[in-house]
Design a protein around this motif. Structure first.
Motif, PDB file in Angstrom:
ATOM      1  N   LEU A   1       0.837  -1.198   0.000  1.00  0.00           N
ATOM      2  CA  LEU A   1       0.000   0.000   0.000  1.00  0.00           C
ATOM      3  C   LEU A   1       0.871   1.248   0.000  1.00  0.00           C
ATOM      4  N   PRO A   2       0.359   2.369  -0.542  1.00  0.00           N
ATOM      5  CA  PRO A   2       1.156   3.615  -0.598  1.00  0.00           C
ATOM      6  C   PRO A   2       1.676   4.045   0.769  1.00  0.00           C
ATOM      7  N   GLY A   3       0.852   3.930   1.797  1.00  0.00           N
ATOM      8  CA  GLY A   3       1.295   4.343   3.127  1.00  0.00           C
ATOM      9  C   GLY A   3       2.438   3.478   3.641  1.00  0.00           C
ATOM     10  N   THR A   4       2.395   2.189   3.325  1.00  0.00           N
ATOM     11  CA  THR A   4       3.487   1.291   3.731  1.00  0.00           C
ATOM     12  C   THR A   4       4.764   1.657   2.990  1.00  0.00           C
ATOM     13  N   ARG A   5       4.652   1.902   1.688  1.00  0.00           N
ATOM     14  CA  ARG A   5       5.841   2.257   0.896  1.00  0.00           C
ATOM     15  C   ARG A   5       6.473   3.549   1.412  1.00  0.00           C
ATOM     16  N   ARG A   6       5.640   4.517   1.775  1.00  0.00           N
ATOM     17  CA  ARG A   6       6.195   5.768   2.286  1.00  0.00           C
ATOM     18  C   ARG A   6       6.894   5.548   3.632  1.00  0.00           C
ATOM     19  N   ALA A   7       6.310   4.710   4.488  1.00  0.00           N
ATOM     20  CA  ALA A   7       6.936   4.429   5.789  1.00  0.00           C
ATOM     21  C   ALA A   7       8.283   3.732   5.603  1.00  0.00           C
ATOM     22  N   LEU A   8       8.367   2.820   4.635  1.00  0.00           N
ATOM     23  CA  LEU A   8       9.633   2.152   4.361  1.00  0.00           C
ATOM     24  C   LEU A   8      10.671   3.141   3.843  1.00  0.00           C
ATOM     25  N   LEU A   9      10.253   3.999   2.907  1.00  0.00           N
ATOM     26  CA  LEU A   9      11.179   4.996   2.364  1.00  0.00           C
ATOM     27  C   LEU A   9      11.650   5.947   3.463  1.00  0.00           C
ATOM     28  N   HIS A  10      10.740   6.351   4.331  1.00  0.00           N
ATOM     29  CA  HIS A  10      11.119   7.240   5.434  1.00  0.00           C
ATOM     30  C   HIS A  10      12.152   6.581   6.325  1.00  0.00           C
ATOM     31  N   ARG A  11      11.975   5.279   6.601  1.00  0.00           N
ATOM     32  CA  ARG A  11      12.919   4.607   7.506  1.00  0.00           C
ATOM     33  C   ARG A  11      14.318   4.546   6.912  1.00  0.00           C
ATOM     34  N   ILE A  12      14.440   4.221   5.626  1.00  0.00           N
ATOM     35  CA  ILE A  12      15.791   4.150   5.066  1.00  0.00           C
ATOM     36  C   ILE A  12      16.371   5.543   4.835  1.00  0.00           C
ATOM     37  N   ALA A  13      15.497   6.548   4.606  1.00  0.00           N
ATOM     38  CA  ALA A  13      15.996   7.917   4.452  1.00  0.00           C
ATOM     39  C   ALA A  13      16.597   8.415   5.755  1.00  0.00           C
ATOM     40  N   VAL A  14      15.937   8.122   6.862  1.00  0.00           N
ATOM     41  CA  VAL A  14      16.469   8.510   8.177  1.00  0.00           C
ATOM     42  C   VAL A  14      17.777   7.772   8.436  1.00  0.00           C
ATOM     43  N   ALA A  15      17.823   6.491   8.090  1.00  0.00           N
ATOM     44  CA  ALA A  15      19.036   5.705   8.327  1.00  0.00           C
ATOM     45  C   ALA A  15      20.208   6.244   7.517  1.00  0.00           C
ATOM     46  N   GLN A  16      19.969   6.585   6.249  1.00  0.00           N
ATOM     47  CA  GLN A  16      21.061   7.104   5.416  1.00  0.00           C
ATOM     48  C   GLN A  16      21.514   8.475   5.878  1.00  0.00           C
ATOM     49  N   ALA A  17      20.564   9.326   6.257  1.00  0.00           N
ATOM     50  CA  ALA A  17      20.919  10.685   6.680  1.00  0.00           C
ATOM     51  C   ALA A  17      21.593  10.682   8.046  1.00  0.00           C
ATOM     52  N   ASP A  18      20.972  10.025   9.033  1.00  0.00           N
ATOM     53  CA  ASP A  18      21.550  10.015  10.376  1.00  0.00           C
ATOM     54  C   ASP A  18      22.828   9.191  10.437  1.00  0.00           C
ATOM     55  N   GLY A  19      22.891   8.111   9.654  1.00  0.00           N
ATOM     56  CA  GLY A  19      24.086   7.276   9.641  1.00  0.00           C
ATOM     57  C   GLY A  19      25.176   7.805   8.736  1.00  0.00           C
ATOM     58  N   ARG A  20      24.880   8.854   7.966  1.00  0.00           N
ATOM     59  CA  ARG A  20      25.828   9.496   7.055  1.00  0.00           C
ATOM     60  C   ARG A  20      26.469   8.450   6.127  1.00  0.00           C
ATOM     61  N   ALA A  21      25.614   7.677   5.486  1.00  0.00           N
ATOM     62  CA  ALA A  21      26.080   6.659   4.550  1.00  0.00           C
ATOM     63  C   ALA A  21      26.124   7.244   3.148  1.00  0.00           C
ATOM     64  N   PRO A  22      27.211   7.037   2.393  1.00  0.00           N
ATOM     65  CA  PRO A  22      27.238   7.498   1.003  1.00  0.00           C
ATOM     66  C   PRO A  22      26.043   7.005   0.204  1.00  0.00           C
ATOM     67  N   SER A  23      25.642   5.740   0.432  1.00  0.00           N
ATOM     68  CA  SER A  23      24.403   5.239  -0.165  1.00  0.00           C
ATOM     69  C   SER A  23      23.879   4.102   0.695  1.00  0.00           C
ATOM     70  N   LEU A  24      22.581   3.878   0.580  1.00  0.00           N
ATOM     71  CA  LEU A  24      21.923   2.799   1.320  1.00  0.00           C
ATOM     72  C   LEU A  24      20.796   2.274   0.446  1.00  0.00           C
TER      73      LEU A  24
END
Length: 461
Positions: free
Chosen positions: A9-32
């Motif tokens: 569902l769209p809401g699930t996809r957005r929640a997944l994208l939000h989780r990896i976006a936070v992980a990449q930004a807070d973890g300062r990963a070149p890519s994730l």
């Protein structure tokens, strides 16, 4: 491609994208990059990157570190299933002269063989494998740090030894055996020992500044079976589906259940998190959910593949940095998001096709002493024993074909259940590993150990 029925569902996809976006930004990963598998199929892929205009897709390789160990364990279990070895065999029986020969193959798979965590000499993950050309070079002079079988002590050299065992018994290099017996049958075309473009570069990010430098990419030589592989989220999604369902060309679902079963005691520091180890797979409990899989970490890369078996949801997370995002936690969160947002819909109940009256006769309430239990006959041909009050012992039982049943879980795993019948053919009691279950609590008509008081039940006089 994902069909409409499989799509999230769209809401699930957005929640997944939000989780990896936070992980990449807070973890300062070149890519994730990440993927989610549900019902045996990849249903979502996401990526975040520091490079504008380009995001890695499911075909870009990352180094997966110790997830390699699960692949090596699959090769060892194949040898066991073929009858080439027994997991209780000491290593010395098949690979003599290693100085680790007292440890059994099962102990090496579960990291309970007592071997050192790392190799002697310089940091093996950042130096050429040519510094350790022979198997003896990955084992320290003091090979056993702990008595074999006494405690869980994670050992990278232990999996180098298992890789050498595969080579010895197959008569071919580990890499060649892996490709022939696992990668090709499962269609894992983008999993390899050496990087194949497109592949991410490995980076170290400065802990106190937004700056980074490349990590060396070494060939690990004899240590390759412990952490050499490169793979993609696409391939690892297929591998995750295999780890749940099995594939008779590689390993059966039953053997994979064995791999996922805890085989090593948890260290005291891990008890709170519920972390232990099976045969080549980590077993974790996070937020009340049981996860199985493996994490990976080598200079320049982080990786995690974890499966919520009860939810039939798996997640893969890969990043190209030495430290930063806690990818194991991220993978667990992706499983949780899907499992909670879109709970698994159970299969419709269906009755059994044929009813065996001698088995149906066993169904219903039974008493172990005064403790009430229920025995159910399920449509899949198994028996299920569960307590009717409290948190007592429970298990499923598989038929042996001779009127007996073998326990599959918990206290009764491996124990034999049989119906003890009277001369007239009626069931007197159930014998489960010497425990007697009767139709009434301390049934006067049944063979209860120690007998039953002849005056029977009474009140206070």
């Amino acid at each position: 491609m994902t069909t409409p029925q499989e799509a999230l569902l769209p809401g699930t996809r957005r929640a997944l994208l939000h989780r990896i976006a936070v992980a990449q930004a807070d973890g300062r990963a070149p890519s994730l990059v990440a993927a989610v598998v549900r019902d045996g199929r990849a249903v979502w892929h996401g990526a975040r990157t520091s490079v504008d205009g380009h995001a890695p897709d499911e075909n870009v390789q990352y180094r997966i570190g110790s997830i390699t160990k699960t692949f090596t364990a699959v090769l060892v279990l194949r040898l066991r299933d073929e009858g080439v070895l027994d997991l209780e065999d000491p290593l010395e029986k098949h690979l003599p002269g290693t100085k680790a020969g007292e440890a059994t193959i099962a102990q090496l798979l579960a990291h309970t063989g007592g071997l050192a965590a790392e190799t002697p000499g310089p940091w093996w993950e950042r130096t050429p494998g040519s510094l350790r050309p022979e198997l003896a070079d990955v084992l320290s002079g003091r090979t056993a740090l702990h008595p074999a079988g006494r405690r869980h002590h994670y050992s990278n050299p232990g999996y180098a030894v298992l890789g050498a065992l595969v080579e010895e018994l197959r008569g071919a290099p580990w890499e060649q055996v892996l490709r022939r017996e696992v990668l090709e049958p499962l269609g894992l075309d983008r999993t390899s020992v050496q990087a194949q473009n497109p592949a991410a570069g490995g980076w170290a990010v400065h802990p106190w500044a937004d700056a980074m430098q490349p990590e060396p990419l070494e060939d690990y030589g004899p240590m390759a079976p412990a952490g050499q592989l490169w793979s993609t989220t696409g391939d690892l999604a297929r591998f995750a589906a295999f780890l749940v369902r099995g594939d008779d060309r590689v390993l059966s679902a039953e053997t994979l259940r064995e791999m996922r079963t805890p085989a090593a005691p948890a260290e005291s520091a891990d008890v709170v998190d519920g972390t232990t180890y099976g045969l080549g797979m980590q077993v974790l409990r996070r937020d009340g959910r049981l996860l199985v899989g493996h994490g990976g970490s080598v200079p320049g890369f982080l990786a995690a593949l974890f499966i919520g078996v009860e939810d039939d949801v798996a997640a893969v997370v890969l990043a190209n940095c030495t430290s930063g995002p806690f990818v194991t936690q991220v993978a667990g969160d992706l499983v949780r998001i899907v499992a909670e947002s879109e709970p698994r819909i159970p299969e419709p109940w269906r009755p059994m096709r044929q009813v065996d009256r001698s088995v149906l006769e066993l169904a219903g309430p039974w008493y172990w002493g005064t403790n009430p239990f229920a025995l159910r006959v399920t449509a899949d041909g198994f028996l299920s024993l569960m307590p009717l009050s409290g948190g007592g012992r429970r298990s499923r039982f598989r038929a042996n074909g001779d009127g007996t049943w073998t326990g599959l879980q918990g206290y009764f795993a491996g124990e034999l259940l049989r119906a003890v019948r009277r001369p007239n053919g009626t069931v007197d009691h159930l014998d489960l590993g010497s425990f007697v279950f009767t139709r009434q609590p301390y049934d006067e008509e049944a063979a209860v150990p120690g007998g039953v008081d002849p005056e029977g039940w009474r009140g206070i006089s």
